[in-house]
Design a protein around this motif. Structure first.
Motif, short mmCIF file in Angstrom:
data_model
loop_
_atom_site.label_atom_id
_atom_site.label_comp_id
_atom_site.label_asym_id
_atom_site.label_seq_id
_atom_site.Cartn_x
_atom_site.Cartn_y
_atom_site.Cartn_z
N GLU A 129 16.35 34.63 132.86
CA GLU A 129 16.32 35.99 131.88
C GLU A 129 17.30 36.60 131.87
O GLU A 129 17.85 37.43 130.74
N LEU A 130 18.33 36.48 132.95
CA LEU A 130 19.81 36.85 132.85
C LEU A 130 20.56 36.39 131.81
O LEU A 130 21.26 36.87 131.08
N GLN A 131 20.31 34.99 131.57
CA GLN A 131 21.19 34.51 130.81
C GLN A 131 20.76 34.71 129.39
O GLN A 131 21.50 34.82 128.38
N ARG A 132 19.36 34.90 129.05
CA ARG A 132 19.13 35.41 127.98
C ARG A 132 19.50 36.74 127.48
O ARG A 132 19.90 37.10 126.32
N LEU A 133 19.21 37.60 128.51
CA LEU A 133 19.81 39.05 128.37
C LEU A 133 21.29 38.80 128.08
O LEU A 133 21.71 39.75 127.36
N THR A 134 21.80 38.10 128.64
CA THR A 134 23.38 37.89 128.43
C THR A 134 23.76 37.60 127.12
O THR A 134 24.68 38.23 126.35
N ARG A 135 23.19 36.74 126.78
CA ARG A 135 23.51 36.11 125.24
C ARG A 135 22.99 37.18 124.05
O ARG A 135 23.75 37.42 123.09
N LYS A 136 21.91 37.96 124.36
CA LYS A 136 21.59 38.98 123.69
C LYS A 136 22.51 40.10 123.43
O LYS A 136 23.00 40.69 122.64
N THR A 137 23.20 40.42 125.00
CA THR A 137 23.90 41.56 125.14
C THR A 137 25.35 41.09 124.11
O THR A 137 26.02 42.01 123.43
N GLU A 138 25.81 39.78 124.30
CA GLU A 138 27.12 39.44 123.55
C GLU A 138 26.75 39.37 122.12
O GLU A 138 27.56 40.06 121.23
N GLU A 139 25.71 39.26 121.68
CA GLU A 139 25.35 39.05 119.98
C GLU A 139 25.50 40.50 119.55
O GLU A 139 26.03 40.99 118.52
N LEU A 140 24.73 41.41 120.35
CA LEU A 140 24.65 42.96 120.00
C LEU A 140 26.10 43.52 119.92
O LEU A 140 26.52 44.14 118.89
#
Length: 276
Positions: free
Chosen positions: A69-80
Motif C-alpha cells: 500500500e505504501l508503494q501504491r501511495l508513493t506512486r500516486k503521490t509522485e504522479e499528483l
C-alpha cells in the motif's frame, strides 16, 4: 481525481488581439485563473476517512500489505506532485503574462518595475524538467528506537517479577516462560529470559538456567541485560563442569562490555575456575 485545471487554464482561442483587449477583459481572465487555483486547492483536501484497512493475519502478511500500500501511495503521490507542479508552472507563466498586459494598459505602470511573478500557491517555483519527482524518502533510522509495549505486557511482566521477588521461584519461572510465549520478540523478552534463568537457578535447575541466560543474551546482544546474561551464562557453564567454555564466555564479558559492572563479577568467576 478531477485535476482538470491544466486544461481549464487555456485561454479562449478566439480571444481578440492583445492591443484590442480592454482592462476589464484582462481582469476577467485573472479572476478566472484564481477561481481555477481555488479548485486545485480543493483537490488537495481530503474528502473522508482513510480507505486503507489492514486485515488480521500474521505479522508478515500485514507488513507485506502495508509495504504494498505504501508503494501504491508513493506512486500516486509522485504522479499528483508532477501534475500539480506542471499546473503551477503553467499558471504562474500565464499570470505573469496577464500582469504584463495589464501594466501596458495602465498609464502609470512601469513595466521595468514589475519584478518576478509570485508563484501560485507561494513557495519556490517547481522544476519543470518533465520528469516525475523523486520517490518519498523514508525517515532516518533511529539508533535506539523506543519499542512500544502491547496491552497488558507490562502488567504480566510485573506479576512474574513480583513472584520472583517474593521467593516463588517456580511460579516466577512459569510466569516468565508464559510471558515470552504470549509476547514473543517484545522489548522485555531478554529481561524475562534473564529473570527466568535466575528463578531456575534458585530451583537448582542449572542447565535450564544456562539455556535461559543464553536465550536472553542472543535475543539482544547489545541491550542492557546482555552483560549480566553473558556473565551468568559463563557462571552456569562452570557449575555444569564445562570449564573451558565457561572461561571463554566469562572473558567475553570484559571484551564486549568493558564498562559494565558485570566485568568484575566475571573476573572473580574466572579466578575461581582457575582460568588462564
Amino acid at each position: 481525481m478531477a485535476l482538470a485545471l491544466g486544461a481549464s487554464l487555456v485561454l479562449p482561442q478566439a480571444a481578440p488581439a492583445q492591443d484590442a483587449q480592454t482592462l476589464a477583459d484582462i481582469r476577467q481572465e485573472m479572476s478566472v485563473l484564481f477561481v481555477e487555483v481555488q479548485r486545485l486547492r480543493r483537490e488537495l483536501s481530503t474528502t473522508g476517512g482513510p480507505g486503507v484497512t489492514i486485515p488480521g493475519g500474521s505479522v508478515l502478511d500485514r507488513v507485506g500489505l502495508m509495504e504494498s500500500e505504501l508503494q501504491r501511495l508513493t506512486r500516486k503521490t509522485e504522479e499528483l506532485e508532477f501534475r500539480i507542479n506542471a499546473i503551477v508552472s503553467d499558471g504562474t507563466t500565464r499570470l505573469g503574462d496577464l500582469e504584463f498586459r495589464l501594466c501596458e494598459l495602465e498609464p502609470a505602470c512601469d513595466i521595468g518595475k514589475l519584478g518576478q511573478t509570485t508563484t501560485l500557491g507561494g513557495g519556490a517555483a517547481p522544476a519543470t524538467t518533465g520528469q516525475i519527482a523523486s520517490p518519498i524518502q523514508p525517515p532516518p533510522a533511529q539508533t535506539a528506537p523506543t519499542a512500544e509495549l502491547a496491552i497488558g505486557e507490562r502488567a504480566d511482566f510485573d506479576r512474574a517479577a513480583a513472584a520472583l521477588a517474593s521467593g516463588d521461584y517456580r511460579g516466577a519461572a512459569d510466569l516468565f516462560a508464559a510471558f515470552n510465549q504470549t509476547y514473543p520478540g517484545g522489548p522485555l523478552s531478554a529481561e524475562a529470559d534473564l529473570k527466568r534463568g535466575q528463578a531456575l537457578a534458585q530451583l537448582d535447575d542449572v542447565r535450564g538456567a544456562a539455556r535461559a541466560y543464553l536465550l536472553a543474551f542472543t535475543t539482544d546482544q547489545t541491550g542492557p541485560q546482555a552483560p549480566e546474561a553473558l556473565f551468568l551464562l559463563g557462571e552456569a557453564l562452570g557449575r555444569l563442569g564445562q570449564t573451558q567454555e565457561a572461561c571463554t564466555t566469562l572473558q567475553e564479558v570484559g571484551l564486549r562490555f568493558p564498562q559494565s559492572p558485570s566485568v568484575v563479577s566475571a573476573q572473580e568467576a574466572r579466578a575461581r575456575l582457575g582460568c588462564l
